[in-house]
Motif scaffolding. Structure first.
Motif, PDB file in Angstrom:
ATOM      1  N   PHE A   1       0.821  -1.204   0.000  1.00  0.00           N
ATOM      2  CA  PHE A   1       0.000   0.000   0.000  1.00  0.00           C
ATOM      3  C   PHE A   1       0.864   1.267   0.000  1.00  0.00           C
ATOM      4  O   PHE A   1       0.526   2.264  -0.628  1.00  0.00           O
ATOM      5  N   LEU A   2       1.988   1.216   0.683  1.00  0.00           N
ATOM      6  CA  LEU A   2       2.894   2.362   0.713  1.00  0.00           C
ATOM      7  C   LEU A   2       3.500   2.597  -0.672  1.00  0.00           C
ATOM      8  O   LEU A   2       3.550   3.735  -1.157  1.00  0.00           O
ATOM      9  N   ASP A   3       3.938   1.535  -1.334  1.00  0.00           N
ATOM     10  CA  ASP A   3       4.476   1.658  -2.693  1.00  0.00           C
ATOM     11  C   ASP A   3       3.416   2.199  -3.647  1.00  0.00           C
ATOM     12  O   ASP A   3       3.700   3.050  -4.495  1.00  0.00           O
ATOM     13  N   GLU A   4       2.208   1.696  -3.510  1.00  0.00           N
ATOM     14  CA  GLU A   4       1.099   2.142  -4.359  1.00  0.00           C
ATOM     15  C   GLU A   4       0.836   3.638  -4.163  1.00  0.00           C
ATOM     16  O   GLU A   4       0.660   4.383  -5.130  1.00  0.00           O
ATOM     17  N   TYR A   5       0.821   4.078  -2.918  1.00  0.00           N
ATOM     18  CA  TYR A   5       0.617   5.501  -2.620  1.00  0.00           C
ATOM     19  C   TYR A   5       1.745   6.340  -3.227  1.00  0.00           C
ATOM     20  O   TYR A   5       1.506   7.364  -3.863  1.00  0.00           O
ATOM     21  N   ASP A   6       2.994   5.907  -3.019  1.00  0.00           N
ATOM     22  CA  ASP A   6       4.152   6.648  -3.541  1.00  0.00           C
ATOM     23  C   ASP A   6       4.094   6.779  -5.059  1.00  0.00           C
ATOM     24  O   ASP A   6       4.391   7.837  -5.608  1.00  0.00           O
ATOM     25  N   ARG A   7       3.740   5.703  -5.742  1.00  0.00           N
ATOM     26  CA  ARG A   7       3.663   5.749  -7.214  1.00  0.00           C
ATOM     27  C   ARG A   7       2.625   6.758  -7.683  1.00  0.00           C
ATOM     28  O   ARG A   7       2.813   7.425  -8.692  1.00  0.00           O
ATOM     29  N   LYS A   8       1.541   6.881  -6.946  1.00  0.00           N
ATOM     30  CA  LYS A   8       0.463   7.797  -7.338  1.00  0.00           C
ATOM     31  C   LYS A   8       0.751   9.249  -6.965  1.00  0.00           C
ATOM     32  O   LYS A   8       0.311  10.159  -7.658  1.00  0.00           O
ATOM     33  N   HIS A   9       1.451   9.469  -5.848  1.00  0.00           N
ATOM     34  CA  HIS A   9       1.554  10.820  -5.306  1.00  0.00           C
ATOM     35  C   HIS A   9       2.942  11.438  -5.316  1.00  0.00           C
ATOM     36  O   HIS A   9       3.065  12.647  -5.155  1.00  0.00           O
ATOM     37  N   GLU A  10       3.955  10.654  -5.458  1.00  0.00           N
ATOM     38  CA  GLU A  10       5.308  11.199  -5.472  1.00  0.00           C
ATOM     39  C   GLU A  10       5.735  11.442  -6.911  1.00  0.00           C
ATOM     40  O   GLU A  10       5.463  10.630  -7.787  1.00  0.00           O
ATOM     41  N   PRO A  11       6.419  12.546  -7.167  1.00  0.00           N
ATOM     42  CA  PRO A  11       6.890  12.786  -8.536  1.00  0.00           C
ATOM     43  C   PRO A  11       7.885  11.703  -8.947  1.00  0.00           C
ATOM     44  O   PRO A  11       8.749  11.322  -8.158  1.00  0.00           O
ATOM     45  N   GLN A  12       7.709  11.202 -10.136  1.00  0.00           N
ATOM     46  CA  GLN A  12       8.598  10.166 -10.644  1.00  0.00           C
ATOM     47  C   GLN A  12       9.803  10.818 -11.310  1.00  0.00           C
ATOM     48  O   GLN A  12       9.660  11.772 -12.068  1.00  0.00           O
ATOM     49  N   PRO A  13      11.000  10.317 -11.011  1.00  0.00           N
ATOM     50  CA  PRO A  13      12.175  10.911 -11.635  1.00  0.00           C
ATOM     51  C   PRO A  13      12.155  10.670 -13.143  1.00  0.00           C
ATOM     52  O   PRO A  13      11.662   9.650 -13.614  1.00  0.00           O
ATOM     53  N   SER A  14      12.650  11.637 -13.862  1.00  0.00           N
ATOM     54  CA  SER A  14      12.744  11.444 -15.305  1.00  0.00           C
ATOM     55  C   SER A  14      13.843  10.433 -15.584  1.00  0.00           C
ATOM     56  O   SER A  14      14.703  10.178 -14.746  1.00  0.00           O
ATOM     57  N   GLU A  15      13.802   9.886 -16.738  1.00  0.00           N
ATOM     58  CA  GLU A  15      14.787   8.882 -17.097  1.00  0.00           C
ATOM     59  C   GLU A  15      16.174   9.512 -17.137  1.00  0.00           C
ATOM     60  O   GLU A  15      16.365  10.597 -17.677  1.00  0.00           O
ATOM     61  N   ALA A  16      17.120   8.843 -16.549  1.00  0.00           N
ATOM     62  CA  ALA A  16      18.482   9.367 -16.484  1.00  0.00           C
ATOM     63  C   ALA A  16      19.130   9.346 -17.859  1.00  0.00           C
ATOM     64  O   ALA A  16      18.925   8.427 -18.645  1.00  0.00           O
ATOM     65  N   THR A  17      19.925  10.366 -18.134  1.00  0.00           N
ATOM     66  CA  THR A  17      20.687  10.405 -19.378  1.00  0.00           C
ATOM     67  C   THR A  17      21.968   9.608 -19.195  1.00  0.00           C
ATOM     68  O   THR A  17      22.352   9.266 -18.061  1.00  0.00           O
ATOM     69  N   ALA A  18      22.645   9.342 -20.283  1.00  0.00           N
ATOM     70  CA  ALA A  18      23.922   8.631 -20.228  1.00  0.00           C
ATOM     71  C   ALA A  18      24.913   9.414 -19.370  1.00  0.00           C
ATOM     72  O   ALA A  18      25.667   8.831 -18.586  1.00  0.00           O
ATOM     73  N   LEU A  19      24.894  10.734 -19.501  1.00  0.00           N
ATOM     74  CA  LEU A  19      25.798  11.565 -18.708  1.00  0.00           C
ATOM     75  C   LEU A  19      25.462  11.460 -17.220  1.00  0.00           C
ATOM     76  O   LEU A  19      26.365  11.380 -16.379  1.00  0.00           O
TER      77      LEU A  19
END
Length: 119
Positions: free
Chosen positions: A43-61
């Motif tokens: 339930f905590l993971d589910e809440y985090d996925r819905k409400h926490e900003p997701q990091p953008s995909e990292a670049t090679a750099l």
């Protein structure tokens, strides 16, 4: 009456659930306690996925910077790995120079990561 895990709906509930998870982490638990912890974590993971900003995909750099930082490496160290002038590594880390195919192969082998992470 035993507490029944339920979905998390607020930051306060998420914080309380995180405290529960952290307080029992690493302890020997009964089967019922493990089940309880698993569902609270879910339930905590589910809440985090819905409400926490997701990091953008990292670049090679970003990946290269992280790999170097984790190992306490400087631009000079990267230059030595690449067998290039001592400024090349710093220039790459600053984004002033792009990685070549040869650089990617060499760094992927050195850091033992798939070359695709550095593309």
């Amino acid at each position: 009456m035993k507490p029944v895990p339920r979905p998390i709906h607020s930051k306060a509930e998420a914080s309380a659930a995180a405290q529960v998870v952290e307080s029992v982490a690493g302890h020997a638990l009964s089967e019922g306690q493990e089940d309880f912890l698993e569902i609270v974590s879910h339930f905590l993971d589910e809440y985090d996925r819905k409400h926490e900003p997701q990091p953008s995909e990292a670049t090679a750099l970003d990946v290269l910077r992280m790999l170097a930082e984790e190992r306490g490496m400087t631009g000079k160290d990267l230059s030595q790995i690449l067998g290039a002038s001592r400024n090349l590594g710093a220039m790459i880390l600053r984004g002033d120079r792009r990685l070549t195919t040869d650089h990617i192969r060499t760094l992927a082998a050195h850091f033992n990561v798939p070359a695709s992470l550095l593309l």
